[in-house]
Design an enzyme around this catalytic site. Structure first.
Site, PDB file in Angstrom:
ATOM      1  N   ASP A  82       0.932  -1.119   0.069  1.00 52.18           N
ATOM      2  CA  ASP A  82       0.224  -0.076   0.045  1.00 52.18           C
ATOM      3  C   ASP A  82       0.862   1.212  -0.229  1.00 52.18           C
ATOM      4  O   ASP A  82       1.660   1.474   0.890  1.00 52.18           O
ATOM      5  CB  ASP A  82      -0.732   0.005   1.416  1.00 52.18           C
ATOM      6  CG  ASP A  82      -2.095   1.182   1.215  1.00 52.18           C
ATOM      7  OD1 ASP A  82      -2.253   1.465   0.144  1.00 52.18           O
ATOM      8  OD2 ASP A  82      -2.308   1.377   2.281  1.00 52.18           O
ATOM      9  N   THR A 277      -8.877   2.315   8.716  1.00 53.48           N
ATOM     10  CA  THR A 277      -9.350   3.017   9.771  1.00 53.48           C
ATOM     11  C   THR A 277     -10.338   2.207  10.383  1.00 53.48           C
ATOM     12  O   THR A 277     -10.523   2.118  11.638  1.00 53.48           O
ATOM     13  CB  THR A 277      -9.780   4.473   9.576  1.00 53.48           C
ATOM     14  OG1 THR A 277      -8.804   5.145   8.873  1.00 53.48           O
ATOM     15  CG2 THR A 277     -10.476   5.344  10.647  1.00 53.48           C
TER      16      THR A 277
HETATM   17  P1  13P Z   1      -9.024   4.654   5.279  1.00 54.27           P
HETATM   18  O1  13P Z   1      -8.279   5.593   6.281  1.00 54.27           O
HETATM   19  O2  13P Z   1     -10.427   5.367   4.904  1.00 54.27           O
HETATM   20  O3  13P Z   1      -9.528   3.140   6.090  1.00 54.27           O
HETATM   21  O4  13P Z   1      -8.380   4.305   4.056  1.00 54.27           O
HETATM   22  C1  13P Z   1      -7.240   3.447   3.900  1.00 54.27           C
HETATM   23  C2  13P Z   1      -6.517   3.553   2.760  1.00 54.27           C
HETATM   24  O5  13P Z   1      -6.965   4.203   2.011  1.00 54.27           O
HETATM   25  C3  13P Z   1      -5.261   2.742   2.645  1.00 54.27           C
HETATM   26  O6  13P Z   1      -4.669   2.931   1.504  1.00 54.27           O
HETATM   27  O1  G3H Z   2      -3.350   4.819   3.688  1.00 50.02           O
HETATM   28  C1  G3H Z   2      -2.900   4.633   4.943  1.00 50.02           C
HETATM   29  C2  G3H Z   2      -3.312   3.378   5.561  1.00 50.02           C
HETATM   30  O2  G3H Z   2      -4.061   3.473   6.347  1.00 50.02           O
HETATM   31  C3  G3H Z   2      -1.784   2.848   6.360  1.00 50.02           C
HETATM   32  O3  G3H Z   2      -1.528   3.887   7.281  1.00 50.02           O
HETATM   33  O4  G3H Z   2       0.849   4.383   6.932  1.00 50.02           O
HETATM   34  O5  G3H Z   2      -0.239   4.562   8.893  1.00 50.02           O
HETATM   35  O6  G3H Z   2       0.322   2.448   8.023  1.00 50.02           O
HETATM   36  P1  G3H Z   2      -0.108   3.690   7.886  1.00 50.02           P
HETATM   37 ZN    ZN Z   3      -4.904   4.708   0.682  1.00 54.45          ZN
HETATM   38 NA    NA Z   4      -2.968   0.552  -2.247  1.00 56.58          NA
END
Ligand code: 13P
Ligand code: G3H
Ligand code: ZN
Ligand code: NA
Length: 328
Positions: A82, A277
């Site tokens: 991610d 979240t």
């Molecule tokens: P939320 O903060 O809405 O859960 O989004 C998570 C996200 O986009 C991780 O890449």
């Molecule tokens: O987009 C963000 C995700 O919620 C991951 O968050 O970078 O704090 O692990 P993080």
């Molecule tokens: Zn994201």
């Molecule tokens: Na992603």
């Protein structure tokens, strides 16, 4: 079995469903997601951010992913990076067994400064050129996430620009999206269409028209083979806010993306829905509850088990709502 994002989302497109991508940092979250997938017979996307990799270490994540695939052999699992911030971050994830990576070139490597076109295309193409040679999928991002309401970038955790953004930056331009995909060959494209990361997305109850559905629709029409990704897709349920606040938490009232809006997105080509979240809140609510009702308790299993169960329940609800259930 481990599968790529391309394999999974091609199937989702063919069968008109969406796939939630849940973030993990630890064993409890990985097991909660897999229990939910098993319960609903769903394929899953488990994703780890740079922060997760720093928290757990790549070797631990790698073996955790191997372990869940070994335990749940019948569940298709896509292991996704991610918000990779640079080609090197993507390559080391691939070396650790990720089957899909996000090169988020919408921001510069600092994760804050909105990047220009040449930078985004350049870093993203570097990643697709390499990843595709090894059969690994790539997600790119065009447009900057932030609140359409206030024009502010993501405030809390998550990744987004700092400071004031123009409405122009906050909505992905369909014509640019076509050019971006042609030049980079990404498998999936994260677009800006009204969501932001973290718990504080909207200051009022959304009236049902909070996503730029016309933008999603238009991009999907022009790029039918590119899977659209919706970041910042937590719904920030009221009951989870209430549990946290009932047991000593102090979260100001806030609103997220209603599940029905995400379902409309899925009808218009959204295939990957990023959720972190909501799961953080589900776990934290139970941990607060157990510890405040049992102040003498000090066995982590006593609060982590209910935390896991709450996360599993949240994941089951999303897998069912997005019609991922039954598709394993
Ligand atoms: P939320 O903060 O809405 O859960 O989004 C998570 C996200 O986009 C991780 O890449
Ligand atoms: O987009 C963000 C995700 O919620 C991951 O968050 O970078 O704090 O692990 P993080
Ligand atoms: Zn994201
Ligand atoms: Na992603």
């Amino acid at each position: 079995a481990r599968i790529t994002l391309r394999q999974l989302l091609d199937h989702a497109a063919e069968h008109d469903y969406g796939v939630p991508a849940f973030n993990i940092n630890n064993m409890e979250q990985a097991l909660a997601i897999m229990a939910a997938a098993d319960q609903t017979d769903s394929p899953v996307i488990i994703q780890a951010s740079r922060g997760a990799r720093a928290y757990a270490q790549d070797v631990m994540l790698k073996h955790m992913m191997d372990a869940v695939c070994e335990i749940y052999t019948h569940i298709p699992v896509c292991v996704h990076l991610d918000h990779g911030n640079a080609p090197a971050t993507c390559m080391t994830a691939i070396q650790s067994g990720f089957t899909s990576v996000m090169m988020d070139g919408s921001l510069e490597a600092d994760g804050k400064t909105p990047a220009d076109w040449a930078y985004n295309v350049g870093v993203t193409k570097t990643v697709t050129d390499m990843a595709h040679l090894g059969g690994i999928s790539v997600e790119g991002e065009l447009g900057v996430l932030g609140s359409l309401e206030t024009g502010m970038g993501d405030k809390e955790d998550g990744h987004g620009a700092e400071g004031k953004l123009s409405q122009d930056q906050l909505l992905t331009d369909p014509e640019e999206a076509v050019k971006f995909v042609q030049e980079t060959k990404v498998d999936a494209l994260a677009i800006a269409m009204g969501t932001s990361h973290g718990a504080y997305k909207f200051t009022r109850q959304p009236d049902g028209d909070i996503l730029a559905m016309h933008v999603i629709e238009e991009i999907h029409r022009r790029l039918p083979d590119t899977h659209l990704v919706m970041h910042g897709s937590s719904s920030v349920p009221q009951d989870l806010q209430d549990i946290i606040n009932q047991y000593g938490g102090e979260m100001p009232q806030t609103w997220g993306v209603p599940v029905e809006e995400i379902q409309r997105g899925i009808k218009n080509g959204v295939r990957k829905i990023n959720i972190d979240t909501d799961n953080r809140m589900a776990m934290t609510g139970q941990i607060r509850k157990v510890l405040s009702e049992n102040p003498g308790e000090f066995d982590p299993r006593k609060y982590l088990k209910p935390a896991r169960e709450a996360m599993q329940k949240l994941c089951v609800a999303r897998l069912e709502a997005f019609n991922t259930a039954g598709q394993a």
